[in-house]
Write a protein that holds these residues in place. Structure first.
Motif, PDB file in Angstrom:
ATOM      1  N   CYS A   1       0.826  -1.214   0.000  1.00  0.00           N
ATOM      2  CA  CYS A   1       0.000   0.000   0.000  1.00  0.00           C
ATOM      3  C   CYS A   1       0.857   1.260   0.000  1.00  0.00           C
ATOM      4  O   CYS A   1       0.551   2.248  -0.676  1.00  0.00           O
ATOM      5  N   PHE A   2       1.959   1.230   0.769  1.00  0.00           N
ATOM      6  CA  PHE A   2       2.756   2.433   0.996  1.00  0.00           C
ATOM      7  C   PHE A   2       3.950   2.571   0.041  1.00  0.00           C
ATOM      8  O   PHE A   2       4.753   3.485   0.198  1.00  0.00           O
ATOM      9  N   GLN A   3       4.065   1.676  -0.929  1.00  0.00           N
ATOM     10  CA  GLN A   3       5.235   1.738  -1.828  1.00  0.00           C
ATOM     11  C   GLN A   3       5.489   3.119  -2.416  1.00  0.00           C
ATOM     12  O   GLN A   3       6.613   3.614  -2.383  1.00  0.00           O
ATOM     13  N   PRO A   4       4.459   3.808  -2.947  1.00  0.00           N
ATOM     14  CA  PRO A   4       4.740   5.109  -3.569  1.00  0.00           C
ATOM     15  C   PRO A   4       4.961   6.246  -2.578  1.00  0.00           C
ATOM     16  O   PRO A   4       5.343   7.344  -2.982  1.00  0.00           O
ATOM     17  N   VAL A   5       4.720   6.012  -1.273  1.00  0.00           N
ATOM     18  CA  VAL A   5       4.838   7.105  -0.291  1.00  0.00           C
ATOM     19  C   VAL A   5       5.815   6.756   0.836  1.00  0.00           C
ATOM     20  O   VAL A   5       5.759   7.345   1.913  1.00  0.00           O
ATOM     21  N   LEU A   6       6.723   5.809   0.586  1.00  0.00           N
ATOM     22  CA  LEU A   6       7.634   5.364   1.642  1.00  0.00           C
ATOM     23  C   LEU A   6       8.432   6.519   2.249  1.00  0.00           C
ATOM     24  O   LEU A   6       8.659   6.566   3.459  1.00  0.00           O
ATOM     25  N   THR A   7       8.828   7.467   1.416  1.00  0.00           N
ATOM     26  CA  THR A   7       9.645   8.586   1.925  1.00  0.00           C
ATOM     27  C   THR A   7       8.830   9.532   2.797  1.00  0.00           C
ATOM     28  O   THR A   7       9.401  10.358   3.508  1.00  0.00           O
ATOM     29  N   HIS A   8       7.509   9.414   2.764  1.00  0.00           N
ATOM     30  CA  HIS A   8       6.657  10.324   3.537  1.00  0.00           C
ATOM     31  C   HIS A   8       5.837   9.598   4.609  1.00  0.00           C
ATOM     32  O   HIS A   8       4.919  10.187   5.186  1.00  0.00           O
ATOM     33  N   VAL A   9       6.169   8.328   4.875  1.00  0.00           N
ATOM     34  CA  VAL A   9       5.365   7.548   5.826  1.00  0.00           C
ATOM     35  C   VAL A   9       5.327   8.207   7.200  1.00  0.00           C
ATOM     36  O   VAL A   9       4.273   8.274   7.844  1.00  0.00           O
ATOM     37  N   GLN A  10       6.476   8.714   7.666  1.00  0.00           N
ATOM     38  CA  GLN A  10       6.479   9.330   9.004  1.00  0.00           C
ATOM     39  C   GLN A  10       5.676  10.630   9.033  1.00  0.00           C
ATOM     40  O   GLN A  10       4.995  10.922  10.016  1.00  0.00           O
ATOM     41  N   THR A  11       5.732  11.405   7.961  1.00  0.00           N
ATOM     42  CA  THR A  11       4.907  12.617   7.888  1.00  0.00           C
ATOM     43  C   THR A  11       3.431  12.250   7.914  1.00  0.00           C
ATOM     44  O   THR A  11       2.634  12.880   8.623  1.00  0.00           O
ATOM     45  N   LEU A  12       3.068  11.209   7.165  1.00  0.00           N
ATOM     46  CA  LEU A  12       1.673  10.763   7.156  1.00  0.00           C
ATOM     47  C   LEU A  12       1.268  10.224   8.520  1.00  0.00           C
ATOM     48  O   LEU A  12       0.138  10.437   8.969  1.00  0.00           O
ATOM     49  N   TRP A  13       2.185   9.518   9.186  1.00  0.00           N
ATOM     50  CA  TRP A  13       1.905   9.032  10.556  1.00  0.00           C
ATOM     51  C   TRP A  13       1.617  10.214  11.481  1.00  0.00           C
ATOM     52  O   TRP A  13       0.686  10.161  12.290  1.00  0.00           O
ATOM     53  N   GLU A  14       2.399  11.280  11.373  1.00  0.00           N
ATOM     54  CA  GLU A  14       2.162  12.461  12.212  1.00  0.00           C
ATOM     55  C   GLU A  14       0.802  13.091  11.904  1.00  0.00           C
ATOM     56  O   GLU A  14       0.067  13.488  12.824  1.00  0.00           O
TER      57      GLU A  14
END
Length: 593
Positions: free
Chosen positions: A256-269
């Motif tokens: 699911c997160f392949q295209p947004v791996l670099t932003h996973v922590q921002t999305l978590w926040e």
């Protein structure tokens, strides 16, 4: 019959949706079926009406007109999606204020042992959809278009998708008789008991097929976050090896997160702070999976904001969510219609994802962009936000995941690494809150039998923030950054204003209050001087003690208080002793024949 026990006589059933008069008189008809599903719907395309509800099973399950309309519109992909073949996705809608059915009175039986993120929804329905669109010259429009929808209050997306993949293809070929047979089998399933491995037979001899079985483990509150797969139970020789699901709800997070791996922590926040977010995807499947993956980031913390895995312009809450007269609500919306880019330009965070693309042998990452660049309907994929993450990106984890992809590491291993990272983030954030909350609990030695128990001290945000200096997340997480700012953010104590804090605090306060009541009841049960206490008390005070003890016993026997059976027996003896000391007329009132 206990509605969730699975005990009781088999309900007689005739044609689809019909039931015998004797069955209708039962205290809780369809109790075992409703432990898993509210109903099954079939939505078809009518040339005059558009999407239309063709069938609801059981036929006596009542949906309001608004619920029917929502199910119809949300069970078909948006016209922009162009989904041919078979597609699976999910949605979530509000219940429309109808009173609960009789079997819902036993929700606590399941919820008391389930993790908060897997408890039954009290005010929403989940819809799990299997949609088929194929060319068919026998149909006037030239296409066969139909959806089979499972409606439930359980967030078991993985289980119900697996179930649909078994029954939907058969249903589209054989229609009503197949659906009746499957629902009859579900009506025989044991209830979802947390912590137990269950065998759920489906597609049996009624269809003259070899029966399949879904073997699932329903997690309990005491389970470790990453439990090992359940051992396969012994089966009758007639049954093939079961399809083993190690989880009823967890998605393939890495995929699911392949295209947004670099932003996973921002999305978590953003998820942690309860920020409004729109996910624009090319299909309902991608939309719903991304939204469900995002809300699962906070486990074991319950996601207390609203979320809609798939949302359309026909939804009854469309005006509520798109109005510009007030700030966007705390909701995560999954959409597919590009019209939403224009309609929701005022939202602070928009994530647009496209069909998966590769850059060499690595997934192409969406870029971080300013919302001002979100102007046209053909905007490129990206995370459009002005939010700046408080925590530093874990570059080592990102490198490890991408290297694992190059080396063709199994996807479940990749997902386990990502899930563990998100779990550590959430636990590091919550542990200081848990420690501070525990410090508000009165000491056990302050609880005495014949006095009102002391109150839980109030949660003071300033005191908590001061405690972070020596008991903050930096002690349990190596990730650097402005942890303190994540609790209170620059425009005020943002997390403390979010529904997540309110939901967490209410749940913890409720649990502590129940523990306090249990400790007080145990103190009363262990007291040896009840006769001495009664000597200088008026009849009114003695009667009041009897009533309060009985109330506590009812709570404890209803499993709302964690009290041992021996203590309950001593409490009953205390009640009998106290009543025996009263005049005969009062005894007759308190213990009527």
């Amino acid at each position: 019959m206990d509605p969730l026990s699975g005990a009781g006589p088999r309900r007689a059933r005739g044609r689809l949706g019909a039931a015998s008069p004797g069955a209708r008189a039962a205290a809780a008809p369809w109790a075992r079926f409703s432990a898993w599903l509210e109903c099954v719907c079939v939505v078809t395309f009518d040339l005059e009406l558009g999407q239309a509800l063709e069938l609801v099973y059981p036929s006596d399950f009542r949906l309001t007109d608004k619920e029917k309309s929502s199910i119809c519109y949300l069970s078909f992909p948006d016209s922009h999606s162009g989904c041919l073949g078979d597609t699976q996705f999910s949605f979530r809608i509000r219940q429309c204020g109808r009173q609960k059915s009789p079997w819902h009175a036993e929700d606590w039986h399941y919820n008391s042992g389930a993790p908060v993120s897997l408890q039954r929804e009290p005010a929403h329905y989940f819809g799990y959809v299997y949609f088929r669109q194929v060319k068919d010259s026998s149909v006037k429009r030239g296409y066969f278009q139909k959806s089979l929808v499972l409606v439930s209050r359980l967030p078991f997306v993985r289980l119900f998708q697996a179930l649909l993949s078994l029954i939907a293809p058969e249903y589209f070929d054989k229609l009503a008789p197949c659906l009746e047979a499957v629902c009859s089998e579900i009506d025989q399933w044991p209830a979802p008991m947390p912590g137990q491995t269950l065998n759920l037979p489906v597609m049996g001899v009624v269809l003259q097929l070899l029966p399949f079985a879904l073997q699932v483990h329903v997690p309990s509150r005491v389970d470790r976050p990453e439990h090992s797969p359940p051992k396969q139970c012994s089966h009758e020789n007639l049954l093939p090896a079961p399809v083993v699901l190690t989880s009823v709800h967890e998605l393939d997070l890495f995929r699911c997160f392949q295209p947004v791996l670099t932003h996973v922590q921002t999305l978590w926040e953003l998820m942690l702070l309860g920020e409004p977010l729109v996910v624009l995807a090319p299909s309902p499947a991608m939309s719903s999976e991304m939204v469900l993956a995002l809300i699962s980031c906070l486990q074991p913390l319950k996601f207390c904001c609203d979320y809609r895995p798939y949302f359309t312009i026909h939804d009854s809450e469309f005006k509520e969510f798109t109005t510009r007269t007030q700030a966007p609500p705390n909701v995560v919306l999954g959409v597919t219609n590009p019209f939403f880019i224009k309609t929701l330009q005022h939202w602070p965070h928009i994530l647009r994802v496209g069909e998966p693309k590769m850059s060499g042998d690595l997934p192409k990452q969406v870029k971080l962009k300013k919302p001002s660049r979100l102007k046209t309907l053909d905007t490129k994929p990206g995370l459009y936000t002005t939010y700046s993450a408080h925590l530093h990106r874990d570059k080592a984890l990102l490198k490890r995941l991408l290297k694992g992809l190059q080396k063709k590491r199994p996807w479940d291993t990749q997902t386990a690494l990502l899930r563990r990272h998100l779990l550590e983030l959430t636990q590091s954030f919550i542990i200081p809150l848990e420690h501070y909350m525990a410090s508000l609990m009165p000491l056990q030695k302050s609880i005495t039998p014949w006095k009102t128990p002391p109150q839980i001290r109030p949660f003071r945000q300033d005191d908590f923030l001061r405690s972070l200096e020596h008991a903050g997340p930096q002690l349990t997480c190596i990730l650097k950054g402005d942890w303190l700012g994540l609790y209170r953010w620059v425009d005020g104590r943002r997390f403390f204003k979010s529904p997540h804090f309110d939901g967490w605090y209410r749940q913890r306060h409720k649990e502590m209050a129940q523990k306090l009541e249990a400790l007080h009841l145990e103190a009363i049960c262990e007291a040896q001087n009840i006769e001495t206490w009664m000597k200088d008390k008026s009849e009114v005070e003695v009667v009041d003690l009897v009533l309060k003890l009985r109330e506590k016993l009812v709570q404890a026997q209803g499993h709302q208080l964690p009290v041992k059976e021996a203590a309950l027996q001593r409490a009953q003896l205390h009640i009998e002793t106290v009543i025996g000391s009263l005049p005969k007329d009062l005894q007759a009132v308190l213990c009527p024949p």
